[in-house]
Design a protein around this motif. Sequence first.
Motif, PDB file in Angstrom:
ATOM      1  N   UNK A 158      34.049 -65.166 -64.127  1.00 17.75           N
ATOM      2  CA  UNK A 158      32.784 -64.575 -63.699  1.00 17.75           C
ATOM      3  C   UNK A 158      31.628 -65.554 -63.845  1.00 17.75           C
ATOM      4  N   UNK A 159      31.613 -66.320 -64.952  1.00 18.23           N
ATOM      5  CA  UNK A 159      30.583 -67.352 -65.118  1.00 18.23           C
ATOM      6  C   UNK A 159      30.703 -68.425 -64.040  1.00 18.23           C
ATOM      7  N   UNK A 160      31.930 -68.799 -63.691  1.00 15.12           N
ATOM      8  CA  UNK A 160      32.131 -69.808 -62.642  1.00 15.12           C
ATOM      9  C   UNK A 160      31.525 -69.334 -61.323  1.00 15.12           C
ATOM     10  N   UNK A 161      31.812 -68.100 -60.954  1.00 14.12           N
ATOM     11  CA  UNK A 161      31.298 -67.567 -59.690  1.00 14.12           C
ATOM     12  C   UNK A 161      29.779 -67.427 -59.732  1.00 14.12           C
ATOM     13  N   UNK A 162      29.263 -66.972 -60.850  1.00 15.60           N
ATOM     14  CA  UNK A 162      27.822 -66.747 -60.990  1.00 15.60           C
ATOM     15  C   UNK A 162      27.050 -68.062 -60.857  1.00 15.60           C
ATOM     16  N   UNK A 163      27.454 -69.073 -61.629  1.00 17.19           N
ATOM     17  CA  UNK A 163      26.710 -70.332 -61.627  1.00 17.19           C
ATOM     18  C   UNK A 163      27.008 -71.186 -60.394  1.00 17.19           C
ATOM     19  N   UNK A 164      28.104 -70.895 -59.683  1.00 18.02           N
ATOM     20  CA  UNK A 164      28.342 -71.619 -58.442  1.00 18.02           C
ATOM     21  C   UNK A 164      27.414 -71.138 -57.337  1.00 18.02           C
ATOM     22  N   UNK A 165      27.042 -69.876 -57.373  1.00 15.77           N
ATOM     23  CA  UNK A 165      26.109 -69.332 -56.377  1.00 15.77           C
ATOM     24  C   UNK A 165      24.668 -69.689 -56.742  1.00 15.77           C
ATOM     25  N   UNK A 166      24.308 -69.549 -58.019  1.00 18.26           N
ATOM     26  CA  UNK A 166      22.981 -69.930 -58.492  1.00 18.26           C
ATOM     27  C   UNK A 166      23.037 -71.404 -58.890  1.00 18.26           C
ATOM     28  N   UNK A 167      23.063 -72.269 -57.902  1.00 16.67           N
ATOM     29  CA  UNK A 167      23.347 -73.680 -58.117  1.00 16.67           C
ATOM     30  C   UNK A 167      22.369 -74.381 -59.031  1.00 16.67           C
ATOM     31  N   UNK A 168      21.094 -74.049 -58.951  1.00 15.58           N
ATOM     32  CA  UNK A 168      20.097 -74.738 -59.764  1.00 15.58           C
ATOM     33  C   UNK A 168      20.340 -74.484 -61.249  1.00 15.58           C
ATOM     34  N   UNK A 169      20.690 -73.270 -61.604  1.00 18.03           N
ATOM     35  CA  UNK A 169      20.957 -72.957 -63.011  1.00 18.03           C
ATOM     36  C   UNK A 169      22.280 -73.582 -63.464  1.00 18.03           C
ATOM     37  N   UNK A 170      23.287 -73.490 -62.600  1.00 17.59           N
ATOM     38  CA  UNK A 170      24.580 -74.047 -62.957  1.00 17.59           C
ATOM     39  C   UNK A 170      24.549 -75.553 -63.125  1.00 17.59           C
ATOM     40  N   UNK A 217      31.098 -75.752 -54.834  1.00 18.86           N
ATOM     41  CA  UNK A 217      32.270 -75.243 -54.120  1.00 18.86           C
ATOM     42  C   UNK A 217      33.501 -75.253 -55.015  1.00 18.86           C
ATOM     43  N   UNK A 218      33.714 -76.353 -55.724  1.00 18.99           N
ATOM     44  CA  UNK A 218      34.861 -76.450 -56.628  1.00 18.99           C
ATOM     45  C   UNK A 218      34.779 -75.393 -57.717  1.00 18.99           C
ATOM     46  N   UNK A 219      33.577 -75.148 -58.211  1.00 15.10           N
ATOM     47  CA  UNK A 219      33.377 -74.131 -59.246  1.00 15.10           C
ATOM     48  C   UNK A 219      33.640 -72.737 -58.690  1.00 15.10           C
ATOM     49  N   UNK A 220      33.181 -72.471 -57.467  1.00 12.22           N
ATOM     50  CA  UNK A 220      33.386 -71.168 -56.835  1.00 12.22           C
ATOM     51  C   UNK A 220      34.871 -70.905 -56.610  1.00 12.22           C
ATOM     52  N   UNK A 221      35.580 -71.898 -56.070  1.00  9.69           N
ATOM     53  CA  UNK A 221      37.013 -71.749 -55.821  1.00  9.69           C
ATOM     54  C   UNK A 221      37.779 -71.601 -57.131  1.00  9.69           C
ATOM     55  N   UNK A 222      37.354 -72.311 -58.174  1.00 10.36           N
ATOM     56  CA  UNK A 222      38.003 -72.178 -59.484  1.00 10.36           C
ATOM     57  C   UNK A 222      37.873 -70.758 -60.021  1.00 10.36           C
ATOM     58  N   UNK A 223      36.717 -70.147 -59.816  1.00  6.21           N
ATOM     59  CA  UNK A 223      36.546 -68.760 -60.255  1.00  6.21           C
ATOM     60  C   UNK A 223      37.477 -67.812 -59.521  1.00  6.21           C
ATOM     61  N   UNK A 224      37.574 -67.971 -58.197  1.00  5.86           N
ATOM     62  CA  UNK A 224      38.484 -67.119 -57.421  1.00  5.86           C
ATOM     63  C   UNK A 224      39.931 -67.311 -57.856  1.00  5.86           C
ATOM     64  N   UNK A 225      40.342 -68.570 -58.022  1.00  2.31           N
ATOM     65  CA  UNK A 225      41.730 -68.861 -58.367  1.00  2.31           C
ATOM     66  C   UNK A 225      42.084 -68.415 -59.775  1.00  2.31           C
TER      67      UNK A 225
END
Length: 531
Positions: free
Chosen positions: A371-383, A78-86
């Motif tokens: 973009x990497x933040x959003x990508x790896x926040x959704x694909x949690x196992x890889x991130x 979640x923190x990674x996803x929000x960081x990508x948006x911000x």
Amino acid sequence: MAGGAAPAPKQDELQPHPSKEQLPNIAYCITSPPPWPEAILLGFQHYLVMLGTTVIIPTALVPQMGGNNEEKAKVIQTLLFVAGLNTLAQTMFGTRLPAVIGGSYTFVAPTISIILAGRFSSIVDPHVRFERTMRAIQGALIVASTLQIVLGFSGLWRNVTRFLSPLSAVPLVALAGFGLYELGFPGVAKCIEIGLPQLILLVIFSQYLPHLIHAKDVFDRFAVLFSVAIVWIYAHLLTVGGAYKNSPETTQFSCRTDRRGLVGAAPWIRVPYPFQWGAPTFDAGEVFAMMMASFVALVESTGVYIALARYASATPLPPSILSRGVGWQGIAILLSGLFGTVTGSTVSPENTGLLALTRVGSRRVVQISAGFMLFFSVLGKFGSIFASIPAPIIAAFYCLFFAYVGSAGVSFLQFCNLNSFRTKFILGFSFFLGLSVPQYFNEYTVVKGYGPVHTSARWFNDMINVPFQSEAFVAGLVAFFLDVTMHRKDNSIRKDRGMHWWAKFRSFKGDTRSEEFYSLPFNLNKFFPSV
């Protein structure tokens, strides 16, 4: 030449180095992106660097809230996803500087106070306690975000920073980097056999190899990737070889590459969403404490934005643009509260230092990292694989990158009159108090277990203790007050402060360079305050 005497120096050799409004020798500035392959690698490098704070804060806080590895992995996602948006929002609509917006250590103290609140201690089920604690943190962050939103978008922060001079910026910016020293080598020393090689290799790749091996802009620009790959493999070999089999638990947690529990706990695919932990709850005292932390983060981030503009080879940051960025940073804290990231958001000083290391200040590179933040926040196992980098490796990053941020502050001395006793007093006094006051507050807390201000209201204690534990906040506040109030009626003081250098950038309108760097897309400038 009789007696082998040295030749007399030429006249131009006796001249001091000229002052530079924009930092020279930057390979790519804000508006000049590198080629796509290079930009993607540089963006991934920014992603690796920001992972440190993104992982460390939830790792420290979630277990205290009652959360297990699965919940810790979700909070990190979640923190990674929000960081990508911000980060995307700040680079497109905020300051438009190449700023990574991530989690902030400044919000940790009031967050811990919420975790330790008595109303949660009686909850037996750890999962229920985690969710209720998270919802209380969310409520405090949501309300606290209004401080920066109002100060930024109303233009009030613009009116304050109009009086900020190069002289008062020096302690603020310098201690925004140097003041984080406790996150540097102490973190390296938690596993010295991993952290120290990382630090040494990072210096060798970035500072020595480029001059020994003439591979154009390879080793210095990708020093993080090279050094992390080598040390991470070395750390993994130590782990599988049983080097830490009989070591204490704390050593194993810091050194082993398989102790975070993130890879097994993280879901394969998961999209974070607002209110995923339930409806936020609100407590007035906790809100006030979090608002004070938000104000401290605002002052600290002001220093980092000034350093960021320097390392991106941009013109000095106009107050209106800084105020606009603060407004969007407030929205970042709001999103942190809505999604539930366990901490607030601010501009990343470590990624600012990475700009200096690579000499690439391109906006596109940081947007790729988002973009990497959003990508790896959704694909949690890889991130979670990259999130398992041992903490001493991250601490080695901090040693170098925080030093770069601090040196950006020192560089503003070139605009000041260092032969002025007024200048010497403001610099010396603000630096001394900026180091001494937080040292007192921190030592007192270590010895007593609580800060110098200790009442039955934990939220009130945080409102007083948190600001004075921040080196950048104390030094910046002292320097700003002294610089604004001491002998300002003397016309010569203006030049001593360096204001003659920054005056023409008070408004970016009319200056083609500043307009190129800071103007909003889609003709949106009219919706935001300007000088």
